[in-house]
Write an enzyme that holds these catalytic residues in place. Structure first.
Site, short mmCIF file in Angstrom:
data_model
loop_
_atom_site.label_atom_id
_atom_site.label_comp_id
_atom_site.label_asym_id
_atom_site.label_seq_id
_atom_site.Cartn_x
_atom_site.Cartn_y
_atom_site.Cartn_z
N PHE A 223 -55.30 -9.56 73.87
CA PHE A 223 -55.44 -10.06 75.22
C PHE A 223 -55.90 -8.90 76.10
O PHE A 223 -55.36 -7.80 76.02
CB PHE A 223 -54.11 -10.63 75.73
CG PHE A 223 -54.26 -11.39 77.02
CD1 PHE A 223 -54.86 -12.64 77.02
CD2 PHE A 223 -53.85 -10.84 78.21
CE1 PHE A 223 -55.02 -13.34 78.21
CE2 PHE A 223 -54.01 -11.54 79.40
CZ PHE A 223 -54.59 -12.79 79.41
N ASP B 176 -46.41 -7.55 71.59
CA ASP B 176 -46.59 -8.48 72.70
C ASP B 176 -46.27 -9.88 72.17
O ASP B 176 -46.97 -10.40 71.30
CB ASP B 176 -48.03 -8.41 73.23
CG ASP B 176 -48.27 -9.29 74.44
OD1 ASP B 176 -47.50 -10.25 74.65
OD2 ASP B 176 -49.23 -9.04 75.18
N TYR C 119 -43.57 -17.84 81.09
CA TYR C 119 -44.19 -19.03 81.67
C TYR C 119 -45.00 -19.84 80.68
O TYR C 119 -45.56 -20.87 81.04
CB TYR C 119 -45.04 -18.68 82.89
CG TYR C 119 -46.10 -17.61 82.70
CD1 TYR C 119 -47.29 -17.88 82.05
CD2 TYR C 119 -45.89 -16.34 83.20
CE1 TYR C 119 -48.25 -16.90 81.88
CE2 TYR C 119 -46.85 -15.34 83.05
CZ TYR C 119 -48.03 -15.63 82.40
OH TYR C 119 -48.98 -14.65 82.24
N LYS C 120 -45.07 -19.42 79.41
CA LYS C 120 -45.78 -20.20 78.41
C LYS C 120 -44.79 -21.11 77.68
O LYS C 120 -44.31 -22.08 78.23
CB LYS C 120 -46.52 -19.26 77.46
CG LYS C 120 -47.67 -18.50 78.12
CD LYS C 120 -48.41 -17.65 77.11
CE LYS C 120 -49.68 -17.03 77.68
NZ LYS C 120 -49.43 -16.03 78.75
N ARG D 276 -59.17 -24.00 73.34
CA ARG D 276 -57.80 -23.78 72.84
C ARG D 276 -56.95 -25.02 73.09
O ARG D 276 -56.95 -25.59 74.17
CB ARG D 276 -57.13 -22.60 73.56
CG ARG D 276 -57.67 -21.25 73.24
CD ARG D 276 -56.71 -20.14 73.67
NE ARG D 276 -56.15 -20.36 75.01
CZ ARG D 276 -55.22 -19.58 75.56
NH1 ARG D 276 -54.75 -18.55 74.87
NH2 ARG D 276 -54.77 -19.81 76.78
#
Length: 425
Positions: free
Chosen positions: A138, A210, A235-236, A384
């Site tokens: 990322f 991560d 938040y995922k 995605r």
């Protein structure tokens, strides 16, 4: 590779409905508030809203803030929130009490972790000045590594691994720390954490994981893997709300060896003594920095409580079954469409999202979103589809793929409104 025989995915929509009726995780769908007519396949970017979130927000704003005012730092337990939530989250990532705090952002926590790892290595072997990370990581992970190398100067550099230079080839006597995403944000490919950590340690380096696309979606056992540091967001798959605070885990063996460079007053041993020099608190608390965002932090607990009530093994099995179903349905209907699967077929190497490359991926995703099938797009050309087992079912996957091929077969994506680029993709 996972070679155990797996049950065949449902072959009809009726079979999908039956699988949903028999699903042991089905009850958790009621713990989330989702709009009617939406199939939500973007929980890998922003999780759905837990049903309890509005009530918690109202309590914090109306009672704790509105009535308690400043007193709530003591009476409502605001001051203890980072550690208390961290102890809850620890259960989901194979950590123990006093090893995790919920605080700041993933980017900031990555900076803290990299700085701490480099400081340890500088004391032990000053020649180790290379940070290794993935070219396909990322972007913020790469940017933060570049930023700290530039800030430190004195020969610190970043080395990117890719197909041409795999991790094994990049590990030399000059490597201080390796920063990897457990699950790749674009492809969904997953590292074997235990064997990779061992490989890095054998080379004399430390490792930062991560967990942004792993925590709450795949089993994680940081202690068993012997990892050094880990960061991630809430938040995922943990459904903490937009921009909710991140987390940082530090192996107990490292916690008191240094203090991290963002030495704000919340990480001080006696923050309200107002002393004129910094003395870090013992343990994980020294990874705190400034005053915490209480309202958003309180909402994190809503998502954590749902995740903690579910069996992680069952979550993983359903995730794999749903991604198997998605892949098999697309493969059966792909025909001449230039859809390229970029997610591993090997279950042991697959996270909880499925990604396909298509030359017109952006427009296709915008057309899907207009139909209420919400996924997202990542450059270059990648659609995605996030699979969140707590609120997604087999029939949802069937209907999403059906909508995808209606759009593809009839070129419904080929319209000006779907090609117009939005600021956030």
């Amino acid at each position: 590779m996972d070679t155990a025989p797996q049950p065949a995915p449902p072959a009809t929509r009726e079979a999908c409905v039956a699988a949903d009726a028999a699903d042991p995780l089905r009850r958790f769908r009621d713990d989330f508030l989702l709009p009617d007519g939406v199939i939500y396949l973007d929980g890998n970017s922003l999780g759905a809203r837990p049903r309890t979130s509005p009530g918690v927000a109202a309590r914090v704003i109306e009672q704790e803030w509105g009535t308690g005012l400043i007193r709530s730092w003591n009476t409502a337990g605001w001051f203890e929130l980072p550690g208390r939530l961290g102890d809850k989250l620890a259960t989901l990532i194979g950590a123990g009490p006093g090893e995790v705090v919920v605080t700041d952002t993933t980017s900031l926590n990555l900076f803290k972790s990299l700085a701490a790892a480099l400081r340890i290595q500088q004391a032990q072997d000053p020649a180790r000045k290379v940070i290794v990370t993935e070219r396909d990581n990322f972007p913020t992970d790469i940017y933060m590594a570049e930023g700290i190398a530039d800030f430190l100067g004195r020969g610190y550099t970043v080395r990117l691994i890719d197909e041409g230079q795999p991790l094994e080839a990049a590990l030399g006597g000059d490597v201080a720390v390796v920063a990897l995403s457990h699950v790749n944000y674009r492809t969904g490919a997953m590292w074997d954490m235990a064997s990779t950590t061992s490989l890095v340690h054998d080379a004399g380096a430390l490792v930062v994981w991560d967990l942004a696309h792993a925590a709450g979606a795949v089993p994680v056992d940081l202690r068993a893997a012997g990892a050094d540091f880990a960061v991630g967001c809430t938040y995922k798959y943990l459904n903490g709300g937009p921009g909710s605070p991140a987390f940082i885990w530090v192996n107990a063996r490292h916690q008191d060896r240094f203090w991290q460079p963002l030495s704000g007053w919340w990480g001080h041993a006696r923050p309200f003594a107002m002393e004129d020099s910094y003395e870090p608190v013992a343990g994980i608390g020294r990874f705190l920095c400034g005053t915490q965002p209480v309202v958003s932090m309180a909402l994190v607990e809503c998502g954590l409580d749902v995740s903690l009530a579910a069996d992680m093994g069952a979550v993983r099995e359903k995730s794999l079954a749903l991604t198997d179903l998605f892949i098999s349905l697309v493969q059966a209907r792909r025909g001449s469409h230039p859809l390229e699967l970029v997610t591993p077929l090997d279950r042991a190497r697959r996270g909880s999202h499925v990604s396909y490359a298509h030359p017109d991926g952006y427009a296709i995703m915008q057309a899907l979103i207009s139909r209420g099938v919400i996924g997202d797009y990542r450059e270059p050309q990648v659609l995605r589809f996030g699979v969140t087992p707590l609120y997604l079912g087999y029939a949802d996957v069937w209907d999403a793929v059906d909508a995808l091929f209606d759009i593809l077969d009839n070129r419904l994506w080929d319209a000006p409104q779907f090609r117009e680029r939005l600021q956030v993709t």
